[in-house]
Scaffold this motif. Structure first.
Motif, PDB file in Angstrom:
ATOM      1  N   UNK A   1       0.854  -1.199   0.000  1.00 43.28           N
ATOM      2  CA  UNK A   1       0.000   0.000   0.000  1.00 43.28           C
ATOM      3  C   UNK A   1       0.883   1.239   0.000  1.00 43.28           C
ATOM      4  N   UNK A   2       1.901   1.184   0.826  1.00 44.48           N
ATOM      5  CA  UNK A   2       2.830   2.309   0.978  1.00 44.48           C
ATOM      6  C   UNK A   2       3.444   2.723  -0.351  1.00 44.48           C
ATOM      7  N   UNK A   3       3.695   1.726  -1.208  1.00 39.85           N
ATOM      8  CA  UNK A   3       4.385   2.011  -2.463  1.00 39.85           C
ATOM      9  C   UNK A   3       3.430   2.243  -3.636  1.00 39.85           C
ATOM     10  N   UNK A   4       2.154   2.379  -3.339  1.00 40.72           N
ATOM     11  CA  UNK A   4       1.190   2.651  -4.425  1.00 40.72           C
ATOM     12  C   UNK A   4       1.493   4.016  -5.037  1.00 40.72           C
ATOM     13  N   UNK A   5       1.398   4.114  -6.343  1.00 42.44           N
ATOM     14  CA  UNK A   5       1.596   5.439  -6.953  1.00 42.44           C
ATOM     15  C   UNK A   5       0.400   6.331  -6.637  1.00 42.44           C
ATOM     16  N   UNK A   6       0.671   7.593  -6.320  1.00 41.29           N
ATOM     17  CA  UNK A   6      -0.427   8.547  -6.105  1.00 41.29           C
ATOM     18  C   UNK A   6      -0.074   9.836  -6.839  1.00 41.29           C
ATOM     19  N   UNK A   7      -1.093  10.531  -7.321  1.00 45.50           N
ATOM     20  CA  UNK A   7      -0.855  11.750  -8.090  1.00 45.50           C
ATOM     21  C   UNK A   7      -0.033  12.729  -7.247  1.00 45.50           C
ATOM     22  N   UNK A   8       1.029  13.257  -7.862  1.00 41.81           N
ATOM     23  CA  UNK A   8       1.904  14.229  -7.200  1.00 41.81           C
ATOM     24  C   UNK A   8       2.518  13.658  -5.911  1.00 41.81           C
ATOM     25  N   UNK A   9       2.529  12.353  -5.824  1.00 38.50           N
ATOM     26  CA  UNK A   9       2.983  11.661  -4.610  1.00 38.50           C
ATOM     27  C   UNK A   9       2.294  12.222  -3.363  1.00 38.50           C
TER      28      UNK A   9
ATOM     29  N   UNK B   1       0.025  10.826  -1.570  1.00 42.75           N
ATOM     30  CA  UNK B   1      -0.234   9.796  -0.546  1.00 42.75           C
ATOM     31  C   UNK B   1      -1.454  10.193   0.273  1.00 42.75           C
ATOM     32  N   UNK B   2      -2.548  10.349  -0.456  1.00 38.58           N
ATOM     33  CA  UNK B   2      -3.772  10.896   0.128  1.00 38.58           C
ATOM     34  C   UNK B   2      -4.593   9.874   0.913  1.00 38.58           C
ATOM     35  N   UNK B   3      -3.958   8.827   1.402  1.00 39.38           N
ATOM     36  CA  UNK B   3      -4.712   7.749   2.067  1.00 39.38           C
ATOM     37  C   UNK B   3      -4.179   7.431   3.453  1.00 39.38           C
ATOM     38  N   UNK B   4      -5.053   6.845   4.257  1.00 38.06           N
ATOM     39  CA  UNK B   4      -4.688   6.228   5.538  1.00 38.06           C
ATOM     40  C   UNK B   4      -5.451   4.903   5.544  1.00 38.06           C
ATOM     41  N   UNK B   5      -4.932   3.931   6.276  1.00 38.62           N
ATOM     42  CA  UNK B   5      -5.627   2.639   6.333  1.00 38.62           C
ATOM     43  C   UNK B   5      -5.883   2.271   7.791  1.00 38.62           C
TER      44      UNK B   5
ATOM     45  N   UNK C   1     -11.138  16.253  -8.069  1.00 39.46           N
ATOM     46  CA  UNK C   1     -10.191  15.346  -7.402  1.00 39.46           C
ATOM     47  C   UNK C   1     -10.066  14.005  -8.118  1.00 39.46           C
ATOM     48  N   UNK C   2     -10.228  14.029  -9.439  1.00 41.70           N
ATOM     49  CA  UNK C   2     -10.183  12.754 -10.169  1.00 41.70           C
ATOM     50  C   UNK C   2      -8.836  12.057  -9.972  1.00 41.70           C
ATOM     51  N   UNK C   3      -7.763  12.830  -9.886  1.00 43.36           N
ATOM     52  CA  UNK C   3      -6.448  12.189  -9.707  1.00 43.36           C
ATOM     53  C   UNK C   3      -6.344  11.538  -8.326  1.00 43.36           C
ATOM     54  N   UNK C   4      -7.009  12.149  -7.349  1.00 43.34           N
ATOM     55  CA  UNK C   4      -7.043  11.556  -6.007  1.00 43.34           C
ATOM     56  C   UNK C   4      -7.759  10.218  -6.029  1.00 43.34           C
ATOM     57  N   UNK C   5      -8.873  10.145  -6.757  1.00 46.62           N
ATOM     58  CA  UNK C   5      -9.627   8.887  -6.819  1.00 46.62           C
ATOM     59  C   UNK C   5      -8.835   7.810  -7.564  1.00 46.62           C
ATOM     60  N   UNK C   6      -8.162   8.228  -8.635  1.00 52.01           N
ATOM     61  CA  UNK C   6      -7.342   7.250  -9.365  1.00 52.01           C
ATOM     62  C   UNK C   6      -6.266   6.703  -8.422  1.00 52.01           C
ATOM     63  N   UNK C   7      -5.688   7.592  -7.618  1.00 49.99           N
ATOM     64  CA  UNK C   7      -4.646   7.179  -6.674  1.00 49.99           C
ATOM     65  C   UNK C   7      -5.193   6.143  -5.690  1.00 49.99           C
ATOM     66  N   UNK C   8      -6.428   6.360  -5.236  1.00 51.67           N
ATOM     67  CA  UNK C   8      -7.033   5.394  -4.302  1.00 51.67           C
ATOM     68  C   UNK C   8      -7.264   4.055  -5.002  1.00 51.67           C
ATOM     69  N   UNK C   9      -7.520   4.116  -6.298  1.00 55.29           N
ATOM     70  CA  UNK C   9      -7.657   2.879  -7.071  1.00 55.29           C
ATOM     71  C   UNK C   9      -6.336   2.121  -7.118  1.00 55.29           C
ATOM     72  N   UNK C  10      -5.240   2.890  -7.220  1.00 52.97           N
ATOM     73  CA  UNK C  10      -3.913   2.235  -7.221  1.00 52.97           C
ATOM     74  C   UNK C  10      -3.665   1.566  -5.869  1.00 52.97           C
ATOM     75  N   UNK C  11      -4.109   2.226  -4.814  1.00 55.59           N
ATOM     76  CA  UNK C  11      -3.979   1.642  -3.465  1.00 55.59           C
ATOM     77  C   UNK C  11      -4.753   0.331  -3.410  1.00 55.59           C
ATOM     78  N   UNK C  12      -5.988   0.363  -3.933  1.00 54.87           N
ATOM     79  CA  UNK C  12      -6.826  -0.848  -3.911  1.00 54.87           C
ATOM     80  C   UNK C  12      -6.136  -1.994  -4.657  1.00 54.87           C
ATOM     81  N   UNK C  13      -5.591  -1.697  -5.825  1.00 50.42           N
ATOM     82  CA  UNK C  13      -4.984  -2.756  -6.631  1.00 50.42           C
ATOM     83  C   UNK C  13      -3.742  -3.329  -5.944  1.00 50.42           C
ATOM     84  N   UNK C  14      -2.937  -2.453  -5.329  1.00 49.11           N
ATOM     85  CA  UNK C  14      -1.753  -2.969  -4.633  1.00 49.11           C
ATOM     86  C   UNK C  14      -2.144  -3.897  -3.479  1.00 49.11           C
TER      87      UNK C  14
END
Ligand code: FMN
Length: 242
Positions: A39-47, A49-53, A152-165
């Protein structure tokens, strides 16, 4: 198996597991750490890291979350109908959407959709989460928006990357995954935030049920469009891959 074959295999074998999990078959701390490291290494827009778990594995907390009730909305029933196929042949032809037999009969009959929505009652989440030993709640800070990302479409895409990781790592560890979008909807989100002490300004993106099925998951038909259907070469509509 080559590394490429392993990756390809993990991607293709990954799937949703909606059956009950064994509450006594815990997800080990080591596996959890591997999932969180991915999760930590998921790509996020502009890095950003807009998530917490939030890792929930305390039986009492899971029980409390299970008491939260949700009701299927009219709009869900209506729009869900549009994605249904009514036989395996139809699904194989369309290659998009899901099989209607996964849903109650009323949800499959266009004449009964309104009535089904009216009749739908609040049900506790326990039907979905009681059996799982670990639930991940992925939250995000809408204030951590990538520069100029409208909606915030880039934020949502980033959360999708988190989900996939999370999903691919769990898959490679032999841990089953079931995504629960219900946690991002108004009432459930509000009550979950209260229960888990999630700061007011944060939102829930999705929850992940992690665990080991009690029974062998029923084999279901999984379809995808062929590459030549969605891939275009240099110009929309042109295809040289087939
Ligand atoms: C953003 C997102 C939200 C999803 N929400 C749910 C959900 O609330 N409940 C559920 O059972 N599956 C959910 N899924 C799983 C999809 O339905 C599933 O990935 C899709 O039907 C393909 O099936 P497969 O995962 O078995 O390949 C979600 C998947 C994604 C990517």
């Amino acid at each position: 198996m080559t590394f490429m074959a392993e990756i390809s295999n993990t991607i293709q074998q990954r799937q949703s597991t909606r059956v009950r999990f064994d509450p006594n078959h815990k997800v080990s701390k080591e596996s959890l750490m591997q999932i969180l490291e991915a999760t930590r290494w998921a790509p996020t827009a502009h890095n950003m890291q807009n998530f917490e778990v939030i890792v929930v594995d305390d039986k009492d907390v899971l029980k409390d979350l299970g008491e939260i009730k949700s009701r299927v909305s009219k709009i869900f029933i209506r729009e869900n109908f549009l994605q249904l196929s009514f036989s395996e042949e139809e699904l194989l032809r369309k290659r998009v959407g899901i099989l209607g037999t996964n849903f109650p009969a009323d949800w499959r009959d266009p004449a009964k959709l309104e009535e089904a929505a009216r009749k739908s009652v609040e049900r506790p989440l326990k039907e979905r989460i009681n059996s799982c030993p670990t639930l991940l709640i992925v939250i995000y800070d809408p204030g951590k928006r990538a520069p100029a990302s409208v909606g915030d479409v880039l934020g949502f895409i980033s959360l999708g990357c988190v989900m996939e990781n999370i999903w691919l790592t769990a898959q490679s560890l032999g841990i089953s995954v079931h995504i629960l979008s219900v946690f991002s909807g108004t009432k459930v989100e509000r009550e979950t935030k209260k229960l888990l002490g999630i700061p007011k300004h944060m939102r829930i993106a999705f929850a992940v049920r992690l665990g080991y099925p009690v029974s062998k998951p029923v084999k279901h038909l999984r379809v995808r469009r062929e590459v030549e259907v969605f891939a275009h070469h240099n110009r929309f509509g042109d295809n040289v891959f087939c």
